[in-house]
Design a protein around this motif. Structure first.
Motif, PDB file in Angstrom:
ATOM      1  N   GLU A  13       5.573  -9.656  26.525  1.00 48.01           N
ATOM      2  CA  GLU A  13       4.247 -10.206  26.791  1.00 48.01           C
ATOM      3  C   GLU A  13       4.164 -11.651  26.300  1.00 48.01           C
ATOM      4  O   GLU A  13       3.595 -12.519  26.983  1.00 48.01           O
ATOM      5  CB  GLU A  13       3.171  -9.369  26.112  1.00 48.01           C
ATOM      6  N   ALA A  14       4.740 -11.908  25.131  1.00 53.07           N
ATOM      7  CA  ALA A  14       4.762 -13.280  24.611  1.00 53.07           C
ATOM      8  C   ALA A  14       5.519 -14.189  25.571  1.00 53.07           C
ATOM      9  O   ALA A  14       5.070 -15.300  25.878  1.00 53.07           O
ATOM     10  CB  ALA A  14       5.400 -13.307  23.223  1.00 53.07           C
ATOM     11  N   ASP A  16       5.939 -13.762  28.771  1.00 54.16           N
ATOM     12  CA  ASP A  16       5.147 -13.922  29.989  1.00 54.16           C
ATOM     13  C   ASP A  16       4.075 -14.993  29.812  1.00 54.16           C
ATOM     14  O   ASP A  16       3.863 -15.839  30.689  1.00 54.16           O
ATOM     15  CB  ASP A  16       4.479 -12.601  30.375  1.00 54.16           C
ATOM     16  N   ARG A  17       3.401 -14.958  28.673  1.00 54.57           N
ATOM     17  CA  ARG A  17       2.289 -15.891  28.459  1.00 54.57           C
ATOM     18  C   ARG A  17       2.778 -17.313  28.209  1.00 54.57           C
ATOM     19  O   ARG A  17       2.181 -18.281  28.670  1.00 54.57           O
ATOM     20  CB  ARG A  17       1.419 -15.382  27.321  1.00 54.57           C
ATOM     21  N   ARG A  19       5.665 -18.461  29.367  1.00 54.95           N
ATOM     22  CA  ARG A  19       6.185 -18.881  30.670  1.00 54.95           C
ATOM     23  C   ARG A  19       5.054 -19.381  31.564  1.00 54.95           C
ATOM     24  O   ARG A  19       5.187 -20.408  32.241  1.00 54.95           O
ATOM     25  CB  ARG A  19       6.909 -17.726  31.355  1.00 54.95           C
ATOM     26  N   GLU A  20       3.944 -18.671  31.562  1.00 57.80           N
ATOM     27  CA  GLU A  20       2.798 -19.068  32.378  1.00 57.80           C
ATOM     28  C   GLU A  20       2.308 -20.461  31.990  1.00 57.80           C
ATOM     29  O   GLU A  20       1.981 -21.281  32.855  1.00 57.80           O
ATOM     30  CB  GLU A  20       1.670 -18.049  32.221  1.00 57.80           C
ATOM     31  N   GLU A  21       2.258 -20.732  30.683  1.00 61.97           N
ATOM     32  CA  GLU A  21       1.815 -22.047  30.228  1.00 61.97           C
ATOM     33  C   GLU A  21       2.790 -23.149  30.647  1.00 61.97           C
ATOM     34  O   GLU A  21       2.380 -24.246  31.022  1.00 61.97           O
ATOM     35  CB  GLU A  21       1.671 -22.044  28.698  1.00 61.97           C
ATOM     36  N   SER A  41      -1.653 -18.125  18.081  1.00 65.34           N
ATOM     37  CA  SER A  41      -2.371 -18.212  19.348  1.00 65.34           C
ATOM     38  C   SER A  41      -2.287 -16.905  20.142  1.00 65.34           C
ATOM     39  O   SER A  41      -3.273 -16.458  20.730  1.00 65.34           O
ATOM     40  CB  SER A  41      -1.810 -19.365  20.182  1.00 65.34           C
ATOM     41  N   LEU A  42      -1.103 -16.288  20.136  1.00 70.67           N
ATOM     42  CA  LEU A  42      -0.886 -15.058  20.906  1.00 70.67           C
ATOM     43  C   LEU A  42      -1.266 -13.805  20.129  1.00 70.67           C
ATOM     44  O   LEU A  42      -1.285 -12.712  20.688  1.00 70.67           O
ATOM     45  CB  LEU A  42       0.588 -14.964  21.325  1.00 70.67           C
TER      46      LEU A  42
END
Length: 224
Positions: A13-14, A16-17, A19-21, A41-42
């Motif tokens: 999940e970390a 993924d998030r 990567r999205e940024e 932040s996460l």
């Protein structure tokens, strides 16, 4: 004895998030990625962030240097040349192999039709990458698909910046180029297809390098 499996949900999940940024441009190329700040932040542990960053490093999106931390990859001319050279070889093989099999090609037509109805830069790029994913799957070669997945995130990152340097140029070409690829794959014209598949990649490489050289950064529809 084989060690017990570890749950990797938070690390993935970390990844993924983060990567999205990176792919959205909110974390620019060359940016430092600090474990303590990301963990806060996460709202996950530093260990989960560290594992997530390791996943992204395997995708080629970040680089870690001992005692210097982790950074998003740069958009240098050398990096662009390397990534697009690999992609050109893979795309050529995938397209020719898919044409030889002649199976599961309807998805290509559907994605081209969706591109023709789209003007949002981010969604166009997603459809673009989905088209190539469909070609690789149509090729029916698991190792070839895995090779594509190893560079897909880097391709997405570089293509997103290609669009930001010239959204109108990209939007004007994306439908025609992918329609031509789909038609050649369906027709089984492998000689012409091989050349067109490679030129499709090299055209994108040239556009990105020109944008990097000129610095005419734009923000297309749908990008932050």
């Amino acid at each position: 004895m084989v060690r017990p499996a570890r749950r990797r949900g938070l690390a993935e999940e970390a990844a993924d998030r983060i990567r999205e940024e990176i792919l959205s441009g909110r974390v620019p190329p060359g940016s430092a990625l600090r474990e303590v700040e990301l963990a806060a932040s996460l709202e996950v542990s530093r260990g989960s962030v560290r594992e997530g960053l390791a996943l992204l490093e395997r995708e080629g999106l970040v680089r870690s240097v001992w005692h210097k931390g982790t950074r998003v990859i740069e958009l240098t001319e050398a990096d662009v040349e390397e990534v697009y050279a690999v992609r050109a070889a893979l795309d050529r093989l995938a397209a020719v192999t898919a044409a030889g099999r002649g199976e599961n090609l309807d998805e290509l037509d559907r994605l081209v039709a969706a591109m023709a109805e789209e003007n949002d830069g981010t969604r166009l790029l997603s459809l673009d990458l989905d088209f190539h994913e469909a070609v690789y799957r149509a090729a029916g070669n698991r190792r070839l698909l895995e090779a594509w997945h190893a560079v897909r995130s880097q391709v997405y990152l570089f293509q997103s910046h290609r669009i930001r340097y010239g959204h109108e140029h990209y939007a004007a070409r994306v439908v025609h180029e992918h329609r031509e690829l789909a038609e050649l794959i369906r027709a089984g014209d492998t000689e012409r297809l091989a050349a067109v598949a490679e030129e499709h990649v090299h055209s994108a490489r040239r556009a990105l390098l020109q944008g990097l050289a000129e610095g005419n950064y734009q923000r297309p529809h749908g990008t932050p």
